[in-house]
Scaffold this motif. Structure first.
Motif, PDB file in Angstrom:
ATOM      1  N   ASP A   1       0.828  -1.215   0.000  1.00  0.00           N
ATOM      2  CA  ASP A   1       0.000   0.000   0.000  1.00  0.00           C
ATOM      3  C   ASP A   1       0.860   1.262   0.000  1.00  0.00           C
ATOM      4  N   LEU A   2       1.964   1.233   0.749  1.00  0.00           N
ATOM      5  CA  LEU A   2       2.867   2.387   0.771  1.00  0.00           C
ATOM      6  C   LEU A   2       3.549   2.577  -0.587  1.00  0.00           C
TER       7      LEU A   2
ATOM      8  N   ALA B   1       7.060  16.410  -4.981  1.00  0.00           N
ATOM      9  CA  ALA B   1       8.271  16.090  -4.217  1.00  0.00           C
ATOM     10  C   ALA B   1       7.984  15.952  -2.725  1.00  0.00           C
ATOM     11  N   ASN B   2       7.141  16.799  -2.167  1.00  0.00           N
ATOM     12  CA  ASN B   2       6.855  16.722  -0.727  1.00  0.00           C
ATOM     13  C   ASN B   2       6.128  15.431  -0.382  1.00  0.00           C
ATOM     14  N   SER B   3       5.080  15.128  -1.126  1.00  0.00           N
ATOM     15  CA  SER B   3       4.330  13.890  -0.871  1.00  0.00           C
ATOM     16  C   SER B   3       5.187  12.663  -1.157  1.00  0.00           C
TER      17      SER B   3
ATOM     18  N   GLU C   1       3.910   5.575  -5.628  1.00  0.00           N
ATOM     19  CA  GLU C   1       3.714   5.538  -7.078  1.00  0.00           C
ATOM     20  C   GLU C   1       2.792   6.680  -7.518  1.00  0.00           C
ATOM     21  N   SER C   2       1.736   6.898  -6.750  1.00  0.00           N
ATOM     22  CA  SER C   2       0.779   7.953  -7.057  1.00  0.00           C
ATOM     23  C   SER C   2       1.414   9.341  -6.892  1.00  0.00           C
ATOM     24  N   ALA C   3       2.104   9.548  -5.778  1.00  0.00           N
ATOM     25  CA  ALA C   3       2.753  10.844  -5.538  1.00  0.00           C
ATOM     26  C   ALA C   3       3.799  11.132  -6.610  1.00  0.00           C
ATOM     27  N   SER C   4       4.512  10.116  -7.026  1.00  0.00           N
ATOM     28  CA  SER C   4       5.539  10.290  -8.060  1.00  0.00           C
ATOM     29  C   SER C   4       4.910  10.602  -9.411  1.00  0.00           C
TER      30      SER C   4
ATOM     31  N   GLY D   1       8.437  12.453  -0.964  1.00  0.00           N
ATOM     32  CA  GLY D   1       9.430  12.347   0.102  1.00  0.00           C
ATOM     33  C   GLY D   1       8.857  11.723   1.360  1.00  0.00           C
ATOM     34  N   ARG D   2       7.671  12.172   1.754  1.00  0.00           N
ATOM     35  CA  ARG D   2       7.014  11.594   2.944  1.00  0.00           C
ATOM     36  C   ARG D   2       6.663  10.137   2.711  1.00  0.00           C
ATOM     37  N   ALA D   3       6.135   9.828   1.536  1.00  0.00           N
ATOM     38  CA  ALA D   3       5.770   8.445   1.217  1.00  0.00           C
ATOM     39  C   ALA D   3       7.010   7.553   1.175  1.00  0.00           C
ATOM     40  N   ALA D   4       8.106   8.068   0.647  1.00  0.00           N
ATOM     41  CA  ALA D   4       9.343   7.284   0.574  1.00  0.00           C
ATOM     42  C   ALA D   4       9.897   6.991   1.967  1.00  0.00           C
ATOM     43  N   GLN D   5       9.808   7.948   2.862  1.00  0.00           N
ATOM     44  CA  GLN D   5      10.297   7.720   4.232  1.00  0.00           C
ATOM     45  C   GLN D   5       9.443   6.671   4.938  1.00  0.00           C
ATOM     46  N   ALA D   6       8.133   6.744   4.768  1.00  0.00           N
ATOM     47  CA  ALA D   6       7.245   5.733   5.359  1.00  0.00           C
ATOM     48  C   ALA D   6       7.532   4.362   4.738  1.00  0.00           C
ATOM     49  N   LEU D   7       7.764   4.348   3.446  1.00  0.00           N
ATOM     50  CA  LEU D   7       8.082   3.107   2.739  1.00  0.00           C
ATOM     51  C   LEU D   7       9.393   2.514   3.246  1.00  0.00           C
ATOM     52  N   ALA D   8      10.409   3.339   3.417  1.00  0.00           N
ATOM     53  CA  ALA D   8      11.706   2.853   3.905  1.00  0.00           C
ATOM     54  C   ALA D   8      11.571   2.273   5.315  1.00  0.00           C
ATOM     55  N   TYR D   9      10.771   2.913   6.146  1.00  0.00           N
ATOM     56  CA  TYR D   9      10.561   2.411   7.512  1.00  0.00           C
ATOM     57  C   TYR D   9       9.867   1.045   7.480  1.00  0.00           C
TER      58      TYR D   9
END
Length: 123
Positions: free
Chosen positions: A81-82, A95-97, A87-90, A99-107
């Motif tokens: 889901d993340l 960039a802001n969304s 994918e959607s934000a990209s 970046g936040r989505a990528a950090q949640a994804l990495a976690y």
């Protein structure tokens, strides 16, 4: 057979009947997929994280899409889901969304990676 710690990151009910196999076959197949996932996915995460600052949203979108598929194949639902959110934000070049989505994804990826590594440890 299925370690309970996997329930933190994976849909165990779906895994137990994975691919229409009996439970023993599903377990073996899951282990093989987990090893392939662990071989492939860290590079995808690094590519995602390094591509956002440069604005390479097509790269981020493609990597997120690939990671989404492999995550969902393993029934790592939250991770999938993340990936979809990133994918959607990209796709919107936000960039802001992204970046936040990528950090949640990495976690979440770190959680999944730890769970799989723990499962694959020799007894």
């Amino acid at each position: 057979m299925w370690p309970e710690h996997l329930s933190e990151c994976f849909d165990l009910d779906s895994l137990r009947t994975f691919g229409g196999f009996d439970e023993d076959e599903a377990w073996e197949f899951f282990q093989e997929l987990a090893e392939a996932f662990l071989d492939d996915s860290p590079a995808r995460i690094q590519t995602i994280l390094s591509s956002i600052p440069s604005g390479s949203f097509d790269v981020v979108k493609n990597e997120a899409h690939s990671l989404k598929g492999s995550s969902r194949n393993l029934y790592a639902v939250k991770l999938g889901d993340l990936c979809e959110a990133l994918e959607s934000a990209s796709g919107n070049s936000d960039a802001n969304s992204a970046g936040r989505a990528a950090q949640a994804l990495a976690y979440e990826f770190a959680r999944v990676e730890n769970a799989l590594n723990k499962m694959l440890e020799p007894a």
